[in-house]
Design a protein around this motif. Structure first.
Motif, PDB file in Angstrom:
ATOM      1  N   ILE A 253       0.850  -1.186   0.000  1.00  0.00           N
ATOM      2  CA  ILE A 253       0.000   0.000   0.000  1.00  0.00           C
ATOM      3  C   ILE A 253       0.890   1.241   0.000  1.00  0.00           C
ATOM      4  CG2 ILE A 253      -0.138   0.083   2.533  1.00  0.00           C
ATOM      5  CD1 ILE A 253      -3.099   1.029   2.112  1.00  0.00           C
ATOM      6  N   HIS A 254       0.419   2.324  -0.625  1.00  0.00           N
ATOM      7  CA  HIS A 254       1.226   3.542  -0.707  1.00  0.00           C
ATOM      8  C   HIS A 254       0.342   4.781  -0.608  1.00  0.00           C
ATOM      9  CE1 HIS A 254      -0.140   3.826  -4.866  1.00  0.00           C
ATOM     10  NE2 HIS A 254       0.337   2.626  -5.108  1.00  0.00           N
ATOM     11  N   TYR A 255       0.976   5.947  -0.604  1.00  0.00           N
ATOM     12  CA  TYR A 255       0.233   7.194  -0.420  1.00  0.00           C
ATOM     13  C   TYR A 255      -0.729   7.486  -1.573  1.00  0.00           C
ATOM     14  CZ  TYR A 255       2.569   8.759   3.822  1.00  0.00           C
ATOM     15  OH  TYR A 255       3.004   8.882   5.127  1.00  0.00           O
ATOM     16  N   GLY A 256      -0.478   6.941  -2.755  1.00  0.00           N
ATOM     17  CA  GLY A 256      -1.423   7.114  -3.854  1.00  0.00           C
ATOM     18  C   GLY A 256      -2.768   6.505  -3.517  1.00  0.00           C
TER      19      GLY A 256
ATOM     20  N   LEU B 129      -3.837  13.864 -10.145  1.00  0.00           N
ATOM     21  CA  LEU B 129      -2.853  12.962 -10.733  1.00  0.00           C
ATOM     22  C   LEU B 129      -1.908  12.453  -9.645  1.00  0.00           C
ATOM     23  CD1 LEU B 129      -1.561  11.756 -13.330  1.00  0.00           C
ATOM     24  CD2 LEU B 129      -0.115  13.790 -13.399  1.00  0.00           C
ATOM     25  N   TYR B 130      -1.669  11.177  -9.649  1.00  0.00           N
ATOM     26  CA  TYR B 130      -0.643  10.618  -8.764  1.00  0.00           C
ATOM     27  C   TYR B 130       0.124   9.559  -9.551  1.00  0.00           C
ATOM     28  CZ  TYR B 130      -3.989   6.766  -8.156  1.00  0.00           C
ATOM     29  OH  TYR B 130      -4.851   5.726  -8.371  1.00  0.00           O
ATOM     30  N   GLU B 131       1.418   9.688  -9.540  1.00  0.00           N
ATOM     31  CA  GLU B 131       2.270   8.792 -10.323  1.00  0.00           C
ATOM     32  C   GLU B 131       3.024   7.846  -9.398  1.00  0.00           C
ATOM     33  OE1 GLU B 131       2.324   8.321 -13.391  1.00  0.00           O
ATOM     34  OE2 GLU B 131       1.430  10.092 -14.317  1.00  0.00           O
ATOM     35  N   ILE B 132       2.276   7.008  -8.690  1.00  0.00           N
ATOM     36  CA  ILE B 132       2.877   6.011  -7.817  1.00  0.00           C
ATOM     37  C   ILE B 132       2.250   4.665  -8.150  1.00  0.00           C
ATOM     38  CG2 ILE B 132       3.382   5.348  -5.428  1.00  0.00           C
ATOM     39  CD1 ILE B 132       2.591   8.136  -4.552  1.00  0.00           C
ATOM     40  N   SER B 133       3.069   3.643  -8.281  1.00  0.00           N
ATOM     41  CA  SER B 133       2.527   2.301  -8.463  1.00  0.00           C
ATOM     42  C   SER B 133       3.291   1.335  -7.568  1.00  0.00           C
ATOM     43  CB  SER B 133       2.638   1.851  -9.926  1.00  0.00           C
ATOM     44  OG  SER B 133       3.948   1.429 -10.233  1.00  0.00           O
ATOM     45  N   SER B 134       2.580   0.316  -7.097  1.00  0.00           N
ATOM     46  CA  SER B 134       3.218  -0.673  -6.233  1.00  0.00           C
ATOM     47  C   SER B 134       4.347  -1.390  -6.957  1.00  0.00           C
ATOM     48  CB  SER B 134       2.171  -1.677  -5.739  1.00  0.00           C
ATOM     49  OG  SER B 134       1.225  -1.045  -4.902  1.00  0.00           O
ATOM     50  N   THR B 135       4.166  -1.621  -8.248  1.00  0.00           N
ATOM     51  CA  THR B 135       5.205  -2.289  -9.040  1.00  0.00           C
ATOM     52  C   THR B 135       6.496  -1.488  -9.020  1.00  0.00           C
ATOM     53  OG1 THR B 135       3.544  -3.274 -10.496  1.00  0.00           O
ATOM     54  CG2 THR B 135       5.808  -3.180 -11.319  1.00  0.00           C
ATOM     55  N   GLU B 136       6.386  -0.181  -9.267  1.00  0.00           N
ATOM     56  CA  GLU B 136       7.565   0.683  -9.265  1.00  0.00           C
ATOM     57  C   GLU B 136       8.202   0.751  -7.882  1.00  0.00           C
ATOM     58  OE1 GLU B 136       5.987   4.315 -10.711  1.00  0.00           O
ATOM     59  OE2 GLU B 136       5.863   3.650 -12.784  1.00  0.00           O
ATOM     60  N   LEU B 137       7.362   0.765  -6.846  1.00  0.00           N
ATOM     61  CA  LEU B 137       7.902   0.827  -5.490  1.00  0.00           C
ATOM     62  C   LEU B 137       8.650  -0.455  -5.134  1.00  0.00           C
ATOM     63  CD1 LEU B 137       4.924   2.544  -3.654  1.00  0.00           C
ATOM     64  CD2 LEU B 137       7.133   3.544  -4.228  1.00  0.00           C
ATOM     65  N   ARG B 138       8.139  -1.597  -5.572  1.00  0.00           N
ATOM     66  CA  ARG B 138       8.857  -2.852  -5.319  1.00  0.00           C
ATOM     67  C   ARG B 138      10.220  -2.829  -6.002  1.00  0.00           C
ATOM     68  NH1 ARG B 138       3.741  -5.096  -6.431  1.00  0.00           N
ATOM     69  NH2 ARG B 138       4.440  -5.884  -8.458  1.00  0.00           N
ATOM     70  N   GLU B 139      10.263  -2.256  -7.199  1.00  0.00           N
ATOM     71  CA  GLU B 139      11.540  -2.157  -7.914  1.00  0.00           C
ATOM     72  C   GLU B 139      12.508  -1.224  -7.189  1.00  0.00           C
ATOM     73  OE1 GLU B 139      12.925  -3.700 -10.633  1.00  0.00           O
ATOM     74  OE2 GLU B 139      11.255  -5.069 -10.227  1.00  0.00           O
ATOM     75  N   ARG B 140      11.985  -0.110  -6.695  1.00  0.00           N
ATOM     76  CA  ARG B 140      12.839   0.829  -5.957  1.00  0.00           C
ATOM     77  C   ARG B 140      13.431   0.150  -4.721  1.00  0.00           C
ATOM     78  NH1 ARG B 140      13.097   6.007  -7.258  1.00  0.00           N
ATOM     79  NH2 ARG B 140      13.907   6.517  -5.174  1.00  0.00           N
ATOM     80  N   ILE B 141      12.600  -0.596  -4.024  1.00  0.00           N
ATOM     81  CA  ILE B 141      13.073  -1.282  -2.828  1.00  0.00           C
ATOM     82  C   ILE B 141      14.122  -2.335  -3.201  1.00  0.00           C
ATOM     83  CG2 ILE B 141      12.384  -2.842  -0.960  1.00  0.00           C
ATOM     84  CD1 ILE B 141       9.663  -1.339  -0.968  1.00  0.00           C
ATOM     85  N   LYS B 142      13.849  -3.068  -4.263  1.00  0.00           N
ATOM     86  CA  LYS B 142      14.799  -4.083  -4.721  1.00  0.00           C
ATOM     87  C   LYS B 142      16.141  -3.462  -5.077  1.00  0.00           C
ATOM     88  CE  LYS B 142      15.226  -7.821  -8.119  1.00  0.00           C
ATOM     89  NZ  LYS B 142      14.554  -8.515  -9.250  1.00  0.00           N
ATOM     90  N   GLU B 143      16.088  -2.252  -5.641  1.00  0.00           N
ATOM     91  CA  GLU B 143      17.312  -1.548  -6.041  1.00  0.00           C
ATOM     92  C   GLU B 143      17.900  -0.715  -4.902  1.00  0.00           C
ATOM     93  OE1 GLU B 143      16.060   0.715  -9.398  1.00  0.00           O
ATOM     94  OE2 GLU B 143      15.611  -1.062 -10.620  1.00  0.00           O
ATOM     95  N   LYS B 144      17.321  -0.863  -3.707  1.00  0.00           N
ATOM     96  CA  LYS B 144      17.793  -0.174  -2.512  1.00  0.00           C
ATOM     97  C   LYS B 144      17.690   1.346  -2.642  1.00  0.00           C
ATOM     98  CE  LYS B 144      20.850  -3.955  -1.222  1.00  0.00           C
ATOM     99  NZ  LYS B 144      22.219  -4.373  -0.807  1.00  0.00           N
ATOM    100  N   LYS B 145      16.634   1.801  -3.313  1.00  0.00           N
ATOM    101  CA  LYS B 145      16.365   3.226  -3.429  1.00  0.00           C
ATOM    102  C   LYS B 145      15.336   3.634  -2.380  1.00  0.00           C
ATOM    103  CE  LYS B 145      17.286   3.532  -8.405  1.00  0.00           C
ATOM    104  NZ  LYS B 145      16.694   3.844  -9.732  1.00  0.00           N
ATOM    105  N   SER B 146      15.320   4.904  -2.041  1.00  0.00           N
ATOM    106  CA  SER B 146      14.414   5.399  -1.009  1.00  0.00           C
ATOM    107  C   SER B 146      12.954   5.364  -1.472  1.00  0.00           C
ATOM    108  CB  SER B 146      14.788   6.838  -0.635  1.00  0.00           C
ATOM    109  OG  SER B 146      13.824   7.377   0.255  1.00  0.00           O
ATOM    110  N   VAL B 147      12.068   4.997  -0.537  1.00  0.00           N
ATOM    111  CA  VAL B 147      10.625   5.091  -0.784  1.00  0.00           C
ATOM    112  C   VAL B 147       9.989   6.013   0.259  1.00  0.00           C
ATOM    113  CG1 VAL B 147      10.385   2.883  -1.966  1.00  0.00           C
ATOM    114  CG2 VAL B 147      10.258   2.951   0.535  1.00  0.00           C
TER     115      VAL B 147
END
Length: 202
Positions: free
Chosen positions: A14-17, A162-180
């Motif tokens: 779940i995310h802020y979007g 408009l909100y440009e957040i998706s769970s798929t992208e967030l999972r990728e960010r986490i996998k790549e050790k990027k901030s969420v």
């Protein structure tokens, strides 16, 4: 009669979007409450995070908002879960409330593939959150006409921010050790970190 919105999803995570759009729809539709329903075993997805963990992430994300509730109606099911079954169960629980099923534009075009969509259409009204930049009115109107004429589906369109957040992208960010940070509630970020989901090292 009170009006409740039903908002289902895998919420992985779940995310802020999700939260922003539900708050917006609540105000626009004059809803008294929104019920979040994490999916159990969705027919079209194979998830790597358990229903119980996704339920807990949603619970943490919404616990500070008294107008948001969570239901385990799907996560406690063992068998595959279909929306028509969920809605019928919800109508037995919320006998005095009018229910609206909240969906995104992508889901609108998937409705015709849902199990027993004609029966489901007799049970509940749909509300579509329509974001700017994703507007093709003619295409949407064709789909609304098709659903109405073939299944008797009632759909209301609500224009949302408009909100440009998706769970798929967030999972990728986490996998790549990027901030969420600022994309996912802090309580959920901590839960993900402690659980080690999505190969994360926050």
């Amino acid at each position: 009669m009170k009006k409740y919105g039903i908002f289902g999803g895998t919420f992985n995570p779940i995310h802020y979007g999700h939260l922003m759009i539900c708050e917006y729809l609540k105000e626009e539709l004059g809803l008294d409450k929104i019920i979040f329903i994490p999916t159990g075993n969705p027919p079209h997805k194979d998830l790597d995070v358990s229903a119980e963990d996704r339920y807990d992430m949603v619970r943490l994300a919404i616990e500070s908002n008294p107008n948001f509730e969570i239901s385990d109606i799907e996560t406690k099911r063992v068998k595959l879960s279909y929306t028509v079954d969920t809605v019928r169960e919800l109508k037995k629980i919320y006998k005095e409330e009018k229910l609206f099923f909240l969906i995104g534009l992508d889901t609108l075009f998937q409705l015709k593939t849902w199990k027993k969509i004609e029966e489901l259409s007799k049970e509940i009204e749909f509300v579509v959150a329509l974001r700017p930049k994703y507007i093709d009115i003619e295409e949407i109107n064709r789909e609304l006409k098709f659903l109405r004429e073939n299944y008797g589906t009632s759909v209301e369109i609500i224009h949302t921010p408009l909100y440009e957040i998706s769970s798929t992208e967030l999972r990728e960010r986490i996998k790549e050790k990027k901030s969420v940070r600022y994309l996912i509630p802090e309580e959920v970020v901590n839960y993900i970190k402690e659980s080690g989901f999505y190969k994360n090292d926050l």
